[in-house]
Design a protein around this motif. Structure first.
Motif, PDB file in Angstrom:
ATOM      1  N   ARG A  32     -59.860  21.911   9.481  1.00  0.00           N
ATOM      2  CA  ARG A  32     -59.109  22.795   8.522  1.00  0.00           C
ATOM      3  C   ARG A  32     -58.210  22.071   7.787  1.00  0.00           C
ATOM      4  NH1 ARG A  32     -58.373  26.808  12.581  1.00  0.00           N
ATOM      5  NH2 ARG A  32     -60.533  27.766  12.862  1.00  0.00           N
ATOM      6  N   LEU A  33     -57.329  21.138   8.533  1.00  0.00           N
ATOM      7  CA  LEU A  33     -56.279  20.460   7.697  1.00  0.00           C
ATOM      8  C   LEU A  33     -57.210  19.506   6.615  1.00  0.00           C
ATOM      9  CD1 LEU A  33     -54.156  19.362  10.594  1.00  0.00           C
ATOM     10  CD2 LEU A  33     -53.425  20.716   8.613  1.00  0.00           C
ATOM     11  N   LEU A  34     -58.046  18.694   7.128  1.00  0.00           N
ATOM     12  CA  LEU A  34     -58.933  18.042   6.282  1.00  0.00           C
ATOM     13  C   LEU A  34     -59.527  18.751   5.055  1.00  0.00           C
ATOM     14  CD1 LEU A  34     -60.554  15.772   8.779  1.00  0.00           C
ATOM     15  CD2 LEU A  34     -59.266  15.133   7.005  1.00  0.00           C
ATOM     16  N   GLU A  35     -60.400  19.925   5.469  1.00  0.00           N
ATOM     17  CA  GLU A  35     -60.987  20.819   4.296  1.00  0.00           C
ATOM     18  C   GLU A  35     -59.971  21.412   3.356  1.00  0.00           C
ATOM     19  OE1 GLU A  35     -64.559  23.841   5.211  1.00  0.00           O
ATOM     20  OE2 GLU A  35     -62.704  24.922   5.825  1.00  0.00           O
ATOM     21  N   LEU A  40     -54.891  14.058   3.140  1.00  0.00           N
ATOM     22  CA  LEU A  40     -55.596  13.402   2.003  1.00  0.00           C
ATOM     23  C   LEU A  40     -55.891  12.045   2.116  1.00  0.00           C
ATOM     24  CD1 LEU A  40     -53.435  14.720  -0.989  1.00  0.00           C
ATOM     25  CD2 LEU A  40     -55.565  15.674  -0.147  1.00  0.00           C
ATOM     26  N   GLN A  41     -57.073  11.689   1.934  1.00  0.00           N
ATOM     27  CA  GLN A  41     -57.555  10.294   2.081  1.00  0.00           C
ATOM     28  C   GLN A  41     -56.901   9.643   1.058  1.00  0.00           C
ATOM     29  OE1 GLN A  41     -61.675   9.542   1.985  1.00  0.00           O
ATOM     30  NE2 GLN A  41     -61.509   7.262   2.262  1.00  0.00           N
ATOM     31  N   ASN A  61     -57.926  10.042  -2.744  1.00  0.00           N
ATOM     32  CA  ASN A  61     -59.235  10.508  -3.299  1.00  0.00           C
ATOM     33  C   ASN A  61     -59.520  11.885  -2.942  1.00  0.00           C
ATOM     34  OD1 ASN A  61     -61.965  10.424  -3.938  1.00  0.00           O
ATOM     35  ND2 ASN A  61     -62.652   8.962  -2.454  1.00  0.00           N
ATOM     36  N   HIS A  62     -59.205  12.925  -3.515  1.00  0.00           N
ATOM     37  CA  HIS A  62     -59.308  14.171  -3.096  1.00  0.00           C
ATOM     38  C   HIS A  62     -59.335  15.064  -4.229  1.00  0.00           C
ATOM     39  CE1 HIS A  62     -58.770  18.073  -1.215  1.00  0.00           C
ATOM     40  NE2 HIS A  62     -59.225  17.402   0.109  1.00  0.00           N
ATOM     41  N   LEU A  82     -58.496   7.623   6.727  1.00  0.00           N
ATOM     42  CA  LEU A  82     -59.263   8.626   7.631  1.00  0.00           C
ATOM     43  C   LEU A  82     -59.786   7.734   8.676  1.00  0.00           C
ATOM     44  CD1 LEU A  82     -61.265  10.742   5.172  1.00  0.00           C
ATOM     45  CD2 LEU A  82     -59.016  11.320   6.357  1.00  0.00           C
ATOM     46  N   GLU A  83     -59.782   6.550   8.821  1.00  0.00           N
ATOM     47  CA  GLU A  83     -59.953   5.831   9.960  1.00  0.00           C
ATOM     48  C   GLU A  83     -59.526   6.184  11.304  1.00  0.00           C
ATOM     49  OE1 GLU A  83     -60.456   1.060  11.612  1.00  0.00           O
ATOM     50  OE2 GLU A  83     -59.712   1.539   9.657  1.00  0.00           O
ATOM     51  N   PRO A  84     -58.137   6.260  11.537  1.00  0.00           N
ATOM     52  CA  PRO A  84     -57.431   6.700  13.005  1.00  0.00           C
ATOM     53  C   PRO A  84     -58.206   8.213  13.089  1.00  0.00           C
ATOM     54  CG  PRO A  84     -55.791   6.700  11.282  1.00  0.00           C
ATOM     55  CD  PRO A  84     -57.076   5.985  10.585  1.00  0.00           C
ATOM     56  N   ILE A  85     -58.435   9.026  12.277  1.00  0.00           N
ATOM     57  CA  ILE A  85     -58.630  10.406  12.599  1.00  0.00           C
ATOM     58  C   ILE A  85     -60.096  10.306  13.030  1.00  0.00           C
ATOM     59  CG2 ILE A  85     -59.404  12.680  11.625  1.00  0.00           C
ATOM     60  CD1 ILE A  85     -56.801  12.114   9.785  1.00  0.00           C
ATOM     61  N   ALA A  86     -61.121   9.384  12.231  1.00  0.00           N
ATOM     62  CA  ALA A  86     -62.440   9.497  12.701  1.00  0.00           C
ATOM     63  C   ALA A  86     -62.551   8.634  14.199  1.00  0.00           C
ATOM     64  CB  ALA A  86     -63.286   8.514  11.685  1.00  0.00           C
TER      65      ALA A  86
END
Length: 110
Positions: A32-35, A40-41, A61-62, A82-86
């Motif tokens: 939800r936070l990303l959506e 933001l990336q 990039n959003h 977004l790397e640490p999240i992924a």
């Protein structure tokens, strides 16, 4: 650094002592936070100094990055790669308690 919004949820996602339902709630909250644009990336890859320095310029990039605070639900967006999240989601561990709930966690990761 995944930022102040994602860090608590990632802590639950990678904690092997967390039960499946707790992990699922953390995964859904992070989604939800990303959506909704709270995370933001940054452009410019992983934020290394070898990149083109877009990350240090604050370029994101959003689609709603430059929208007004009213349009985004406030001005509470954190810009990060977004790397640490992924990596956190891919390192998901949880204590298996209920087959149905555990399968829901696995589906949320996929």
């Amino acid at each position: 650094d995944p930022g102040p919004y994602a860090t608590p949820f990632l802590a639950v996602i990678v904690d092997p002592r967390a039960a499946g339902p707790h992990t699922l709630v953390a995964l859904r909250a992070l989604h939800r936070l990303l959506e909704r644009g709270s995370i933001l990336q940054l452009t410019g890859g992983s934020g290394n100094s070898n990149n083109n320095n877009n990350a240090s310029k604050g370029n994101v990039n959003h689609p709603i990055a430059n929208a007004s605070p009213a349009a985004t639900g406030g001005d509470f967006a954190h810009e990060t790669t977004l790397e640490p999240i992924a990596r956190g989601v891919l390192a998901c561990r949880f204590e298996q308690t209920d087959a149905g709930a555990d399968e829901a966690v696995e589906m949320a990761i996929a």
